[in-house]
Design an enzyme around this catalytic site. Structure first.
Site, PDB file in Angstrom:
ATOM      1  N   TYR A  14       0.829  -1.205   0.000  1.00 54.26           N
ATOM      2  CA  TYR A  14       0.000   0.000   0.000  1.00 54.26           C
ATOM      3  C   TYR A  14       0.866   1.258   0.000  1.00 54.26           C
ATOM      4  O   TYR A  14       0.640   2.184  -0.789  1.00 54.26           O
ATOM      5  CB  TYR A  14      -0.928   0.006   1.211  1.00 54.26           C
ATOM      6  N   LYS A  50       1.249   4.461  -2.808  1.00 53.47           N
ATOM      7  CA  LYS A  50       1.035   5.875  -2.493  1.00 53.47           C
ATOM      8  C   LYS A  50       2.314   6.698  -2.680  1.00 53.47           C
ATOM      9  O   LYS A  50       2.241   7.882  -3.032  1.00 53.47           O
ATOM     10  CB  LYS A  50       0.486   6.012  -1.070  1.00 53.47           C
TER      11      LYS A  50
END
Length: 262
Positions: free
Chosen positions: A160, A164
């Protein structure tokens, strides 16, 4: 403050819940036409009906879209209704995380789902709209909903966080590539926001999801939507490079002050 948004058209991905849904409500309330997209057709159709009733002078278009499919993205954008062809604001919001897992334990399908949604989906939508916005006299605004996870990391969040960090890199790169155009690019990076995010992460385990926000008051989708409104409503010469929004008490991704329960 938001008069500049009246009559503008806003395209929102991941509008079936959380930040995307809040953005749809906030921009419609500001007088913008909204194109709401998500995979869950029933939810965006229900949201469309709600917004049309609340804001009869606003155009609302709901369309099913899986941003991980470039073919679908291109088809949806190409087939927008005539009165919504000029999109003034793109909100790349669709995103998710699966599990809280050490890197070595991530399964290939989990890795693909996170990367395809958070990164490829954002790329496909951005590719679809940049040429259009460049041709528009007024240009346009692209808001990439990122995360403070794009600035720092935490244990078991490798995939994740990687997506980002990549969103941050893409946004900053586009600021160079779009500098000679009327297209603005911004990153909107929230801290802890209580949406369906943690429920998805923990596969519907409400007890685990609730524990994430224990002892604190997290942000809600409307807090981030209000920030998106601010970014999009600036005068044309103002480009908000990035907005990092955290709940009071969150000093970093790894430090959150939590009140002890009495």
């Amino acid at each position: 403050m938001f008069k500049r948004l009246q009559g503008q058209t806003v395209f929102i991905t991941g509008a079936s819940a959380g930040i995307g849904e809040a953005c749809a409500r906030s921009f419609a309330a500001a007088g913008s036409n909204v194109i709401i997209t998500a995979r869950r057709t029933d939810r965006i159709e229900a949201l469309k009906a709600e917004l049309e009733q609340a804001h009869p002078n606003v155009r609302v278009h709901a369309v099913t879209l899986d941003v991980t499919s470039k073919e679908q993205v291109d088809q949806v954008v190409a087939s927008l209704p005539d009165d919504l062809q000029q999109v003034d604001v793109l909100i790349n919001n669709a995103g998710l995380v699966l599990g809280l897992i050490p890197l070595v334990d991530y399964k290939p399908d989990q890795i693909d789902t996170i990367i395809n949604t958070n990164l490829k989906g954002l790329i496909y939508c951005t590719q679809a709209f940049i040429p259009r916005m460049k041709q528009q006299t007024a240009g346009g605004t692209i808001i990439n909903v990122s995360s403070i996870s794009g600035h720092d990391v935490y244990p078991n969040g490798s995939i994740y966080c990687a997506t980002k960090f990549a969103v941050d890199a893409i946004t900053r790169t586009l600021r160079y590539e779009l500098a000679n155009s009327n297209v603005r690019i911004s990153a909107l990076s929230p801290g802890f926001v209580e949406t369906e995010f943690s429920m998805v992460r923990f596969d519907g385990d409400k007890k685990k999801a609730d524990k994430v926000y224990q002892g604190m008051t997290p942000l809600i989708g409307e807090d981030i939507a209000e920030t998106a409104l601010f970014i999009a409503s600036r005068p044309p010469h103002v480009e908000v490079a990035e907005a990092i929004v955290v709940p009071k008490g969150q000093a970093s991704i790894n430090y959150i002050y939590r009140k002890e329960e009495s």
